[in-house]
Design a protein around this motif. Structure first.
Motif, PDB file in Angstrom:
ATOM      1  N   THR A  28      11.511  -6.596  -2.717  1.00  0.00           N
ATOM      2  CA  THR A  28      11.934  -5.453  -1.914  1.00  0.00           C
ATOM      3  C   THR A  28      13.417  -5.209  -2.155  1.00  0.00           C
ATOM      4  OG1 THR A  28      10.271  -5.930  -0.221  1.00  0.00           O
ATOM      5  CG2 THR A  28      12.125  -4.528   0.423  1.00  0.00           C
ATOM      6  N   ARG A  33       5.580   3.137   0.180  1.00  0.00           N
ATOM      7  CA  ARG A  33       6.359   1.904   0.079  1.00  0.00           C
ATOM      8  C   ARG A  33       7.843   2.126   0.393  1.00  0.00           C
ATOM      9  NH1 ARG A  33       6.778   0.242  -4.766  1.00  0.00           N
ATOM     10  NH2 ARG A  33       5.652   1.883  -5.900  1.00  0.00           N
ATOM     11  N   TRP A  79       9.635  -1.163  -0.963  1.00  0.00           N
ATOM     12  CA  TRP A  79       8.859  -2.388  -0.895  1.00  0.00           C
ATOM     13  C   TRP A  79       8.045  -2.607  -2.181  1.00  0.00           C
ATOM     14  CZ3 TRP A  79       8.940  -5.750   3.323  1.00  0.00           C
ATOM     15  CH2 TRP A  79       9.611  -5.270   4.453  1.00  0.00           C
ATOM     16  N   ASN A  80       7.861  -3.905  -2.495  1.00  0.00           N
ATOM     17  CA  ASN A  80       6.942  -4.321  -3.563  1.00  0.00           C
ATOM     18  C   ASN A  80       7.112  -3.461  -4.815  1.00  0.00           C
ATOM     19  OD1 ASN A  80       4.935  -5.840  -4.753  1.00  0.00           O
ATOM     20  ND2 ASN A  80       3.255  -4.602  -3.901  1.00  0.00           N
TER      21      ASN A  80
END
Length: 249
Positions: free
Chosen positions: A56, A107, A124-125
């Motif tokens: 992240t 995300r 994120w991710n």
């Protein structure tokens, strides 16, 4: 008459040029004040971020305005293959109220705050497809819709690179050695100066003691000799006087 008319034309021309100069200076001053107090958006001191695949990452962005904000509009875009994709957008009513943000990516998370003048987002991710250029944009209606933007580049890697700090360690070691050597030299110098000054004081005190003692001895010897001479002389004179007086008789 012709000369008067030409003079009037010259004077009026000078007045017009002076007016134009004053007007130009006023406009430049206003533009300078406007640029100084205008809206500015920044992504920090770095223009690129490197993050590991699957992690992240924080995409920072802040804004600043000397005249304040009202209904500030902001958004984030991601440039992929020349196409700008909107990630989120929002509005900040003023410096006190928290912003309202609409996210267009699953995300993406908005983590900004109006009190800190922050409009940053979290991604994120992340994957290798997230590599590219991200743009933070803001527009302030209070400044007649003045707008500004800042960009940063995200690079996604399999593993973080190990930074070679050999040169830094060498430089720090050399500097530490030089500083330590300077301190040692200063300590040795202070000890030498103290020792020499102490020795000189001892020598000077010893000479003073010798001079004072020799002076006392000479004084005592001179006084005793003088006493002896004074005592011997009267005796000799007395004997001579007696002999002279006894001979005629």
């Amino acid at each position: 008459m012709a000369s008067v008319d030409s003079t009037d034309l010259i004077v009026s021309g000078r007045l017009r040029s002076g007016d134009l100069l004053h007007a130009g200076l006023a406009i430049a001053l206003l533009l300078g004040v406007w640029s100084v107090g205008g809206l500015e958006v920044s992504t920090g001191k770095v223009s690129s971020i490197e993050a590991m695949n699957g992690s992240t990452v924080l995409l920072p962005c802040t804004f600043a305005s000397c005249v304040g904000i009202k209904n500030l509009y902001f958004d984030w875009h991601y440039k992929r293959n020349g196409t700008m994709i909107k990630l989120c957008e929002g509005k900040i009513p003023d410096d006190i109220k928290e912003p309202s943000c609409k996210v267009h990516h699953e995300r993406v998370q908005f983590v900004g705050s109006s009190k800190k003048k922050n409009i940053s987002i979290l991604l994120w991710n992340i994957t290798f497809e997230d590599e590219g250029e991200y743009r933070c944009f803001a527009r302030n209606p209070k400044e007649k819709d003045r707008n500004h933007s800042a960009t940063l580049t995200l690079t996604v890697v399999d593993h973080m690179r190990v930074v070679d700090n050999t040169l830094t360690v060498i430089i720090v070691s050399v500097l530490g050695g030089v500083i330590g050597l300077v301190i040692i030299v200063m300590v040795i110098k202070a000890l030498v100066v103290h020792t020499v000054s102490t020795f000189l004081k001892m020598v000077i005190n010893g000479k003073e003691c010798l001079v004072s003692s020799s002076g006392n001895d000479n004084t005592e010897n001179g006084l005793s000799g003088a006493k002896a001479d004074n005592k011997g002389t009267p005796k000799e004179d007395t004997n001579c006087t007696l002999k002279v007086q006894l001979r005629p008789r």
